[in-house]
Design a protein around this motif. Sequence first.
Motif, short mmCIF file in Angstrom:
data_model
loop_
_atom_site.label_atom_id
_atom_site.label_comp_id
_atom_site.label_asym_id
_atom_site.label_seq_id
_atom_site.Cartn_x
_atom_site.Cartn_y
_atom_site.Cartn_z
N SER A 117 13.10 13.73 -11.18
CA SER A 117 13.79 12.99 -9.94
C SER A 117 14.55 14.11 -9.01
O SER A 117 14.77 13.78 -7.87
CB SER A 117 14.79 11.97 -10.48
N ARG A 118 14.59 15.21 -9.60
CA ARG A 118 15.18 16.35 -8.66
C ARG A 118 14.15 16.54 -7.18
O ARG A 118 14.76 16.92 -6.24
CB ARG A 118 15.26 17.74 -9.50
N HIS A 119 12.99 16.44 -7.53
CA HIS A 119 12.06 16.55 -6.36
C HIS A 119 12.18 15.47 -5.39
O HIS A 119 12.01 15.84 -4.18
CB HIS A 119 10.65 16.72 -6.94
N ARG A 120 12.65 14.45 -5.87
CA ARG A 120 12.69 13.26 -4.80
C ARG A 120 13.92 13.53 -4.11
O ARG A 120 14.27 13.16 -2.84
CB ARG A 120 12.81 11.85 -5.43
N VAL A 121 15.01 13.84 -4.86
CA VAL A 121 16.45 14.20 -4.11
C VAL A 121 16.27 15.31 -3.03
O VAL A 121 16.63 15.18 -2.09
CB VAL A 121 17.50 14.71 -5.22
N PHE A 122 15.44 16.45 -3.29
CA PHE A 122 15.24 17.35 -2.50
C PHE A 122 14.57 17.00 -1.03
O PHE A 122 14.86 17.05 -0.27
CB PHE A 122 14.44 18.56 -2.95
N THR A 123 13.46 15.99 -1.48
CA THR A 123 12.84 15.34 -0.30
C THR A 123 13.73 14.83 0.71
O THR A 123 13.93 14.78 1.74
CB THR A 123 11.71 14.74 -0.68
N THR A 124 14.68 14.07 -0.14
CA THR A 124 15.65 13.17 0.67
C THR A 124 16.56 14.00 1.51
O THR A 124 16.89 13.67 2.52
CB THR A 124 16.53 12.42 -0.39
N SER A 125 16.68 15.20 0.84
CA SER A 125 17.75 16.02 1.66
C SER A 125 17.19 16.54 2.91
O SER A 125 17.69 17.26 3.82
CB SER A 125 18.31 17.30 0.80
N LEU A 126 15.81 16.57 3.06
CA LEU A 126 15.10 16.84 4.16
C LEU A 126 15.06 16.03 5.44
O LEU A 126 14.88 16.36 6.47
CB LEU A 126 13.69 17.41 3.83
N LEU A 127 15.14 14.84 5.00
CA LEU A 127 14.63 13.75 5.81
C LEU A 127 15.51 13.77 7.27
O LEU A 127 14.87 13.40 8.16
CB LEU A 127 15.26 12.35 5.32
N GLN A 128 16.80 13.67 7.27
CA GLN A 128 17.39 13.68 8.61
C GLN A 128 17.17 14.88 9.47
O GLN A 128 16.75 14.83 10.83
CB GLN A 128 18.79 13.61 8.38
N ASP A 129 16.93 16.12 8.84
CA ASP A 129 16.47 17.27 9.69
C ASP A 129 15.06 16.97 10.28
O ASP A 129 14.75 17.43 11.52
CB ASP A 129 16.70 18.41 9.21
N LEU A 130 14.24 16.49 9.65
CA LEU A 130 12.70 16.49 9.74
C LEU A 130 12.79 15.31 10.90
O LEU A 130 11.96 15.46 11.83
CB LEU A 130 11.98 16.04 8.60
N TYR A 131 13.64 14.27 10.78
CA TYR A 131 13.66 13.44 11.84
C TYR A 131 13.96 13.96 13.14
O TYR A 131 13.40 13.55 14.42
CB TYR A 131 14.47 11.91 11.44
N ASN A 132 14.97 14.54 13.19
CA ASN A 132 15.44 15.37 14.35
C ASN A 132 14.57 16.07 14.97
O ASN A 132 14.40 16.45 16.15
CB ASN A 132 16.78 16.07 14.03
N ASN A 133 13.41 16.72 14.20
CA ASN A 133 12.56 17.64 14.51
C ASN A 133 10.88 16.56 15.03
O ASN A 133 10.18 17.42 15.16
CB ASN A 133 12.17 18.73 13.35
N GLY A 134 11.22 15.54 14.94
CA GLY A 134 10.17 14.59 15.44
C GLY A 134 9.38 13.89 14.60
O GLY A 134 8.32 13.42 14.66
N TYR A 135 9.72 14.03 13.26
CA TYR A 135 9.02 13.20 12.02
C TYR A 135 9.29 11.79 12.00
O TYR A 135 10.43 11.50 11.99
CB TYR A 135 8.95 14.00 10.88
N ARG A 136 8.23 10.90 12.20
CA ARG A 136 8.63 9.57 12.06
C ARG A 136 7.89 8.89 11.04
O ARG A 136 8.31 7.58 11.02
CB ARG A 136 8.03 9.03 13.56
N PHE A 137 6.92 9.36 10.29
CA PHE A 137 6.24 8.58 9.33
C PHE A 137 6.37 9.25 8.02
O PHE A 137 6.27 10.55 7.82
CB PHE A 137 4.78 8.56 9.47
N LEU A 138 6.66 8.38 6.93
CA LEU A 138 6.95 9.03 5.49
C LEU A 138 5.82 8.45 4.67
O LEU A 138 5.84 7.22 4.69
CB LEU A 138 8.36 8.83 5.04
N GLY A 139 5.02 9.07 4.10
CA GLY A 139 3.73 8.41 3.38
C GLY A 139 4.00 8.81 1.88
O GLY A 139 4.43 9.92 1.56
#
Length: 399
Positions: A117-139
């Motif tokens: 589950s640690r890997h999922r927590v790390f991906t979660t930690s990236l989400l807001q900053d990635l969205y700020n950088n233009g990412y809109r789709f999560l597959g």
Amino acid sequence: MLKLKMIFLLILTSKAYSQAEKETYLFSKDIKTNFENDKNLSRYQVAATNYSISSYYKQGLETWDKQSASDTLEKKTISTEDSLYFKSFKPVNAKKYIIDRSKNERIILINEAHNNSRHRVFTTSLLQDLYNNGYRFLGLEALWKNLDNRGFAVLESGFYTKESQFGNLIQEATKIGFTVFRYEGTSRVNDGGKTREIEQAENIVKLMKENPNSKFLIHCGYEHIIEGVPSITTWDKAMAGRIIEMTGINPFTIDQTYYSEKGIPTLNSPYIQLVNRDYPVIMVNKDNKIFTGAIDDSKKIDCTIIYPVTKYINNRPDWLSLSKERKTVKIEKTKIKEYPALVLAYRINEYEKKGIPADIIELLDASGKSNLILEKGEYRILIKNSDYKIVSDFIQTVK
């Protein structure tokens, strides 16, 4: 009289395990019993996943490692050549590196180990900053059904998505504004996985072409991120390689699995100790080359995250706090009627819709030190006894 008592105990035990079979989130003793009664070759993987889904992080890692033959559990070593090569790189904060580099990428592929589950927590930690950088789709590979307009995962959304940190990843992504989508193939061709890799890539590429101005984050399992030669030779090429083949776009590929801690400490990569940091790192040399493994590694990925060994606070992994964005929540002893107790925290109005708990803890006795770790908000807390009967049900506000 003794015989009658034995029969009574057997009936009670039978009822408990019958009820446990209907449950998604289990007491650790029941997972252990199921494992001991399971004679299939896959029993280690099954138990490791069950531990993970019920929030027993450490037991999940340990059980996964024990599937290896005993003669392979020796302490890991690296050659002098590889050690010198590694020391030519310097550690940089993994999250910062990824966010900075994401600005110039169109698609990011990041993997996970399905029992970690640690890997999922790390991906979660990236989400807001990635969205700020233009990412809109999560597959999500693990997603069986699209979320529609619901905004959160339910038990039928997938198998691995039943785990709390996966549910939190999905909930956070939708809250930020990501379109969360499934891309798993539907073909059942028995060709060693080659068709599956192609179909996964096709489904992602189709959405990329429909949204040419959008950026994509793909969270998948293990070797699907390999751009070079996957160890599963029947694939021919992994999903990442197929995306390159179909689009000409080189995805930014991030591995989380190679240098994560193991359940059995002697199996930890020596690179973890060589780094000696208390946060995830990516190794970069003076020429901006990224360390991805041994010198002769042919898998070809863009970067590998090296994780520190987990520190525990009241028996909970420290990284669950998401850099202290989440709060520690103690359960009042008066709320617990009997032990052992299984405590599940659901966001308001999600339990009734078969949603995923935001966190789960097991309390074996009154002296147990284990706290829920939750973001701010209101939660419905359910406490179950060893027969999986709800014995306490209340609302908790996390400020």
